[in-house]
Design a protein around this motif. Structure first.
Motif, PDB file in Angstrom:
ATOM      1  N   GLY A  45      20.662  27.817  70.820  1.00  0.00           N
ATOM      2  CA  GLY A  45      20.453  29.258  70.803  1.00  0.00           C
ATOM      3  C   GLY A  45      20.384  29.846  72.202  1.00  0.00           C
ATOM      4  N   ALA A  46      20.567  29.014  73.250  1.00  0.00           N
ATOM      5  CA  ALA A  46      20.497  29.482  74.634  1.00  0.00           C
ATOM      6  C   ALA A  46      21.772  30.233  74.994  1.00  0.00           C
ATOM      7  CB  ALA A  46      20.311  28.301  75.575  1.00  0.00           C
ATOM      8  N   THR A  47      21.608  31.256  75.812  1.00  0.00           N
ATOM      9  CA  THR A  47      22.748  32.034  76.268  1.00  0.00           C
ATOM     10  C   THR A  47      23.096  31.605  77.680  1.00  0.00           C
ATOM     11  OG1 THR A  47      22.060  33.895  74.922  1.00  0.00           O
ATOM     12  CG2 THR A  47      23.592  34.359  76.704  1.00  0.00           C
ATOM     13  N   THR A  48      24.377  31.363  77.927  1.00  0.00           N
ATOM     14  CA  THR A  48      24.843  30.994  79.259  1.00  0.00           C
ATOM     15  C   THR A  48      25.981  31.912  79.649  1.00  0.00           C
ATOM     16  OG1 THR A  48      26.400  29.391  78.365  1.00  0.00           O
ATOM     17  CG2 THR A  48      24.214  28.569  78.976  1.00  0.00           C
ATOM     18  N   GLN A  49      26.181  32.081  80.921  1.00  0.00           N
ATOM     19  CA  GLN A  49      27.266  32.908  81.424  1.00  0.00           C
ATOM     20  C   GLN A  49      28.526  32.057  81.514  1.00  0.00           C
ATOM     21  OE1 GLN A  49      26.936  36.140  81.997  1.00  0.00           O
ATOM     22  NE2 GLN A  49      28.982  36.504  82.737  1.00  0.00           N
ATOM     23  N   ALA A  50      29.601  32.504  80.883  1.00  0.00           N
ATOM     24  CA  ALA A  50      30.868  31.783  80.946  1.00  0.00           C
ATOM     25  C   ALA A  50      31.444  31.930  82.349  1.00  0.00           C
ATOM     26  CB  ALA A  50      31.838  32.335  79.915  1.00  0.00           C
ATOM     27  N   THR A  51      32.133  30.914  82.824  1.00  0.00           N
ATOM     28  CA  THR A  51      32.753  30.961  84.144  1.00  0.00           C
ATOM     29  C   THR A  51      34.231  30.677  84.004  1.00  0.00           C
ATOM     30  OG1 THR A  51      32.251  28.632  84.512  1.00  0.00           O
ATOM     31  CG2 THR A  51      30.665  30.236  85.362  1.00  0.00           C
ATOM     32  N   PRO A  52      35.025  31.211  84.907  1.00  0.00           N
ATOM     33  CA  PRO A  52      36.461  30.964  84.831  1.00  0.00           C
ATOM     34  C   PRO A  52      36.767  29.514  85.167  1.00  0.00           C
ATOM     35  CG  PRO A  52      35.931  32.084  86.871  1.00  0.00           C
ATOM     36  CD  PRO A  52      34.655  32.000  86.057  1.00  0.00           C
ATOM     37  N   SER A  53      37.870  29.037  84.658  1.00  0.00           N
ATOM     38  CA  SER A  53      38.251  27.650  84.917  1.00  0.00           C
ATOM     39  C   SER A  53      39.322  27.585  85.994  1.00  0.00           C
ATOM     40  CB  SER A  53      38.758  27.004  83.625  1.00  0.00           C
ATOM     41  OG  SER A  53      39.892  27.713  83.170  1.00  0.00           O
ATOM     42  N   ARG A  54      39.246  28.482  86.955  1.00  0.00           N
ATOM     43  CA  ARG A  54      40.227  28.493  88.034  1.00  0.00           C
ATOM     44  C   ARG A  54      39.529  28.261  89.364  1.00  0.00           C
ATOM     45  NH1 ARG A  54      40.930  32.887  90.643  1.00  0.00           N
ATOM     46  NH2 ARG A  54      40.608  34.941  90.223  1.00  0.00           N
ATOM     47  N   ALA A  55      40.289  28.326  90.429  1.00  0.00           N
ATOM     48  CA  ALA A  55      39.777  28.043  91.770  1.00  0.00           C
ATOM     49  C   ALA A  55      38.651  29.008  92.153  1.00  0.00           C
ATOM     50  CB  ALA A  55      40.912  28.157  92.770  1.00  0.00           C
ATOM     51  N   LYS A  56      37.880  28.605  93.151  1.00  0.00           N
ATOM     52  CA  LYS A  56      36.800  29.442  93.656  1.00  0.00           C
ATOM     53  C   LYS A  56      37.361  30.771  94.165  1.00  0.00           C
ATOM     54  CE  LYS A  56      34.708  27.530  96.925  1.00  0.00           C
ATOM     55  NZ  LYS A  56      33.922  26.919  97.971  1.00  0.00           N
ATOM     56  N   PRO A  57      36.562  31.849  94.064  1.00  0.00           N
ATOM     57  CA  PRO A  57      37.018  33.136  94.589  1.00  0.00           C
ATOM     58  C   PRO A  57      37.408  33.067  96.062  1.00  0.00           C
ATOM     59  CG  PRO A  57      35.056  33.429  93.262  1.00  0.00           C
ATOM     60  CD  PRO A  57      35.285  31.948  93.390  1.00  0.00           C
ATOM     61  N   ALA A  58      36.736  32.219  96.834  1.00  0.00           N
ATOM     62  CA  ALA A  58      37.060  32.100  98.255  1.00  0.00           C
ATOM     63  C   ALA A  58      38.519  31.681  98.449  1.00  0.00           C
ATOM     64  CB  ALA A  58      36.134  31.109  98.940  1.00  0.00           C
ATOM     65  N   ASP A  59      39.042  30.862  97.541  1.00  0.00           N
ATOM     66  CA  ASP A  59      40.440  30.440  97.663  1.00  0.00           C
ATOM     67  C   ASP A  59      41.385  31.633  97.545  1.00  0.00           C
ATOM     68  OD1 ASP A  59      39.718  27.794  98.010  1.00  0.00           O
ATOM     69  OD2 ASP A  59      39.982  27.281  95.906  1.00  0.00           O
ATOM     70  N   ASP A  60      41.079  32.560  96.634  1.00  0.00           N
ATOM     71  CA  ASP A  60      41.905  33.762  96.491  1.00  0.00           C
ATOM     72  C   ASP A  60      41.815  34.631  97.743  1.00  0.00           C
ATOM     73  OD1 ASP A  60      42.627  32.981  93.931  1.00  0.00           O
ATOM     74  OD2 ASP A  60      41.109  34.228  92.950  1.00  0.00           O
ATOM     75  N   ALA A  61      40.609  34.769  98.280  1.00  0.00           N
ATOM     76  CA  ALA A  61      40.413  35.571  99.490  1.00  0.00           C
ATOM     77  C   ALA A  61      41.154  34.952 100.671  1.00  0.00           C
ATOM     78  CB  ALA A  61      38.921  35.702  99.799  1.00  0.00           C
ATOM     79  N   VAL A  62      41.069  33.643 100.793  1.00  0.00           N
ATOM     80  CA  VAL A  62      41.747  32.950 101.886  1.00  0.00           C
ATOM     81  C   VAL A  62      43.262  33.117 101.755  1.00  0.00           C
ATOM     82  CG1 VAL A  62      42.286  30.658 102.814  1.00  0.00           C
ATOM     83  CG2 VAL A  62      39.918  31.310 102.400  1.00  0.00           C
ATOM     84  N   GLY A  63      43.777  33.035 100.558  1.00  0.00           N
ATOM     85  CA  GLY A  63      45.214  33.246 100.335  1.00  0.00           C
ATOM     86  C   GLY A  63      45.656  34.630 100.779  1.00  0.00           C
TER      87      GLY A  63
END
Length: 166
Positions: free
Chosen positions: A41-59
């Motif tokens: 019954g616990a609620t968790t925040q779903a996370t994307p299954s892709r690269a870290k946001p820093a990777d997008d920023a670096v790109g």
């Protein structure tokens, strides 16, 4: 000739001192729906299954560096416009004018090096508002010092990583 370059030189110096656009720095990172576990019954925040946001920023920052090396003003301003906003407000002209002036500060060899520059992701830091890329994280066929490149800060704005300080 010097008199014509003085505003560009001054603008570039201000740009290198880290002027930011002064815009809202709140995170525009995507949110993901919460999921509830059927067993606990616990609620968790779903996370994307892709690269870290820093990777997008670096790109995006690498694309900016390549655009500077290519003298591609359209791409450079699409990514770096926010980093030139204060200069524009001070009368030094829009991004296209300001960054076009910066092209003159790099030698042909440095421009070629920027065209193939990469960023060592292990040197990048990420916090709740953005991604910071130090000068020594930039790997290129030329050595750039702090006064030539500056530490870069990327923030997510309107769904895209934008250069806000350079």
């Amino acid at each position: 000739m010097f008199a014509r370059l003085l505003p560009l030189t001054t603008g570039f110096a201000l740009l290198l001192t880290g002027c930011s656009g002064g815009a809202d720095t709140s995170s525009n990172a995507p949110s993901f729906p919460a999921a509830t576990s059927a067993e606990s019954g616990a609620t968790t925040q779903a996370t994307p299954s892709r690269a870290k946001p820093a990777d997008d920023a670096v790109g995006r920052y690498e694309a900016f560096l390549h655009a500077i090396g290519d003298e591609d003003i359209t791409t450079a301003c699409e990514i770096g416009r926010l980093s030139t906003k204060k200069l524009e407000k001070r009368g030094l002209g829009p991004c296209e004018e300001t960054l076009r002036g910066t092209f003159q500060f790099y030698s042909p060899a440095e421009k070629r090096a920027l065209q193939g520059a990469t960023v060592d992701r292990s040197r990048v830091t990420e916090d709740s508002t953005g991604v910071t890329i130090p000068v020594d994280a930039v790997k290129a066929d030329a050595t750039f010092i702090e006064s030539e490149l500056r530490e870069a800060t990327m923030e997510r704005r309107d769904g895209k990583w934008q250069l806000v300080r350079w």
